[in-house]
Design an enzyme around this catalytic site. Structure first.
Site, mmCIF file in Angstrom:
data_model
loop_
_atom_site.group_PDB
_atom_site.id
_atom_site.type_symbol
_atom_site.label_atom_id
_atom_site.label_comp_id
_atom_site.label_asym_id
_atom_site.label_seq_id
_atom_site.Cartn_x
_atom_site.Cartn_y
_atom_site.Cartn_z
ATOM 1 N N TYR A 79 0.924 -1.125 0.053
ATOM 2 C CA TYR A 79 0.008 -0.066 0.231
ATOM 3 C C TYR A 79 0.854 1.412 -0.028
ATOM 4 O O TYR A 79 0.538 2.478 -0.513
ATOM 5 C CB TYR A 79 -0.953 -0.180 1.042
ATOM 6 C CG TYR A 79 -2.111 0.904 1.130
ATOM 7 C CD1 TYR A 79 -3.045 0.520 -0.031
ATOM 8 C CD2 TYR A 79 -2.257 1.899 1.765
ATOM 9 C CE1 TYR A 79 -4.142 1.409 0.067
ATOM 10 C CE2 TYR A 79 -3.322 2.707 1.557
ATOM 11 C CZ TYR A 79 -4.194 2.567 0.589
ATOM 12 O OH TYR A 79 -5.584 3.353 0.330
ATOM 13 N N LYS A 108 -3.052 8.624 2.763
ATOM 14 C CA LYS A 108 -4.484 8.367 3.499
ATOM 15 C C LYS A 108 -4.263 9.077 4.737
ATOM 16 O O LYS A 108 -5.137 9.615 5.443
ATOM 17 C CB LYS A 108 -4.892 7.050 3.582
ATOM 18 C CG LYS A 108 -5.201 6.340 2.212
ATOM 19 C CD LYS A 108 -6.579 7.169 1.583
ATOM 20 C CE LYS A 108 -7.071 6.301 0.487
ATOM 21 N NZ LYS A 108 -8.050 7.109 -0.144
HETATM 22 P P1 NAD Z 1 -12.382 3.448 -8.079
HETATM 23 O O1 NAD Z 1 -11.354 3.120 -8.930
HETATM 24 O O2 NAD Z 1 -13.808 2.950 -8.491
HETATM 25 O O3 NAD Z 1 -12.496 4.985 -7.656
HETATM 26 C C1 NAD Z 1 -11.484 5.701 -7.658
HETATM 27 C C2 NAD Z 1 -11.609 7.147 -8.577
HETATM 28 O O4 NAD Z 1 -10.460 8.108 -8.379
HETATM 29 C C3 NAD Z 1 -12.214 7.032 -9.888
HETATM 30 O O5 NAD Z 1 -13.242 7.460 -10.230
HETATM 31 C C4 NAD Z 1 -11.146 7.581 -10.848
HETATM 32 O O6 NAD Z 1 -11.495 8.234 -11.901
HETATM 33 C C5 NAD Z 1 -10.805 8.790 -9.664
HETATM 34 N N1 NAD Z 1 -9.594 9.534 -9.899
HETATM 35 C C6 NAD Z 1 -8.231 9.343 -9.613
HETATM 36 N N2 NAD Z 1 -7.311 10.075 -10.033
HETATM 37 C C7 NAD Z 1 -8.138 11.115 -10.418
HETATM 38 C C8 NAD Z 1 -7.873 12.483 -10.871
HETATM 39 N N3 NAD Z 1 -6.475 13.057 -10.935
HETATM 40 N N4 NAD Z 1 -8.942 13.315 -10.975
HETATM 41 C C9 NAD Z 1 -10.300 13.066 -10.918
HETATM 42 N N5 NAD Z 1 -10.486 11.682 -10.423
HETATM 43 C C10 NAD Z 1 -9.409 10.829 -10.120
HETATM 44 O O7 NAD Z 1 -12.190 2.735 -6.924
HETATM 45 P P2 NAD Z 1 -12.684 2.809 -5.381
HETATM 46 O O8 NAD Z 1 -12.085 1.633 -4.554
HETATM 47 O O9 NAD Z 1 -14.120 3.388 -5.255
HETATM 48 O O10 NAD Z 1 -11.998 4.232 -4.731
HETATM 49 C C11 NAD Z 1 -12.597 5.327 -4.133
HETATM 50 C C12 NAD Z 1 -11.806 5.875 -2.943
HETATM 51 O O11 NAD Z 1 -12.170 4.740 -1.807
HETATM 52 C C13 NAD Z 1 -10.505 5.941 -3.136
HETATM 53 O O12 NAD Z 1 -10.064 7.248 -2.157
HETATM 54 C C14 NAD Z 1 -9.787 4.697 -2.429
HETATM 55 O O13 NAD Z 1 -8.573 4.931 -2.038
HETATM 56 C C15 NAD Z 1 -10.834 4.620 -1.169
HETATM 57 N N6 NAD Z 1 -10.849 3.270 -0.638
HETATM 58 C C16 NAD Z 1 -10.803 2.107 -1.310
HETATM 59 C C17 NAD Z 1 -10.984 0.862 -0.729
HETATM 60 C C18 NAD Z 1 -11.195 -0.425 -1.562
HETATM 61 O O14 NAD Z 1 -10.591 -1.511 -1.176
HETATM 62 N N7 NAD Z 1 -11.537 -0.424 -2.772
HETATM 63 C C19 NAD Z 1 -10.740 0.908 0.760
HETATM 64 C C20 NAD Z 1 -10.665 1.916 1.318
HETATM 65 C C21 NAD Z 1 -10.705 3.101 0.735
#
Ligand code: NAD
Length: 274
Positions: free
Chosen positions: A162, A169
């Site tokens: 990570y 984060k």
């Molecule tokens: P996802 O890939 O569906 O969403 C990530 C989003 O970030 C995408 O829509 C992408 O277009 C956007 N993004 C990235 N760079 C960008 C930029 N420069 N400008 C605009 N948009 C941008 O994945 P997700 O897992 O739904 O992620 C959403 C959030 O949840 C993130 O912050 C991620 O770190 C967090 N998160 C995810 C998990 C997991 O296991 N999936 C766990 C905890 C937290």
């Protein structure tokens, strides 16, 4: 009928969701839950390639407000919040679900693989973008509004691969507390949800992801992976009147994984004891 609990908790509320890439996005689970409670939602998407996926999703919750916005592009950020002000005047909520780090930053040794550019871009896109969006949103937000961002336990503890995203984060969670303090006097609440691993596009970028899901399932208090609906429910709580007085918080929705110091009896313990 919606698979998300329906009601009127968000009736008359309008807001922006940033971070839907496809139907597996955590932001999309949140959007469905907020819509099922009566919210009117605008969406940003990152470039034309994603519009194809995001448009039909937005339409399915009655939204025609789709704004092209890369958070590193100031002109697009300006245009996004101007479009919201022109369309609605005021908003009530912001969901920030955006993170990025180069794939080369997300495997192997943290100290060996983290470059200056990789560090800057991960912190810019994954942490600063929330500060920037929160400032812009606060200018048009009603005084009882609320904001939510998405974080992960890798900010508090070391999770293999990570790496720099854990550092981003940690910064994001600190930003959440500072923004909460600044906007608190206006009655605007700002919180983070620390979700357990969920299979999305972003999660696929992290090295040894499959192992991460198996380990979480075995070690979590609930011995299961995180249900995006639980994350969406937490967002509804934090963005609606249910969350009154809750701000500056990082709320874990991870099946209790964060609470465990040593795995209880079960497959993981047995595998270590054999
Ligand atoms: P996802 O890939 O569906 O969403 C990530 C989003 O970030 C995408 O829509 C992408 O277009 C956007 N993004 C990235 N760079 C960008 C930029 N420069 N400008 C605009 N948009 C941008 O994945 P997700 O897992 O739904 O992620 C959403 C959030 O949840 C993130 O912050 C991620 O770190 C967090 N998160 C995810 C998990 C997991 O296991 N999936 C766990 C905890 C937290």
């Amino acid at each position: 009928m919606s698979e998300y609990p329906t009601g009127t908790l968000m009736a008359g509320k309008r807001g922006l969701i940033m971070g839907v890439a496809n139907k597996n996005s955590i932001a999309w689970a949140i959007a469905q839950q907020l819509a099922a409670q009566g919210a009117e939602i605008a969406f940003t998407y990152q470039g034309d390639k994603l519009l194809r996926r995001v448009k039909p999703l937005a339409e399915s919750v009655g939204s025609d407000v789709l704004l092209d916005c890369d958070v590193t592009n100031d002109d697009q950020m300006d245009a996004t919040f101007k479009a919201l002000a022109d369309r609605w005047g005021r908003i009530d909520f912001l969901v920030h679900a955006i993170a990025f780090a180069g794939k080369d930053q997300l495997s192997g040794s943290f100290v060996e693989s983290t470059t200056r550019d990789g560090f800057k871009s991960a912190l810019d896109i994954s942490a600063y973008s929330f500060v920037d969006a929160a400032r812009r949103a606060s200018e048009i937000m009603n005084d009882d509004g609320a904001m939510v961002t998405l974080t992960y336990l890798g900010s508090e503890r070391v999770v293999p691969n990570y790496n720099v995203m854990g550092v981003a984060k940690a910064a994001l969670e600190a930003c959440t507390r500072y923004i909460a303090a600044d906007l608190g006097p206006r009655g605007i609440r700002v919180n983070a949800i620390s979700a357990g691993p969920i299979k999305t596009l972003a999660a696929a970028g992290i090295g040894s992801g499959r192992h991460m899901f198996r380990f979480n399932k075995a070690a979590a208090a609930m011995q299961d992976n995180t249900d995006p609906k639980g994350v969406a429910g937490a967002a509804l709580y934090l963005l609606s009147e249910l969350g009154a007085s809750c701000t500056g918080e990082t709320h874990h929705v991870d099946g209790g994984f964060h609470a465990i110091g040593m795995p209880q009896e079960g497959p993981l313990r047995e595998s270590l004891e054999s």
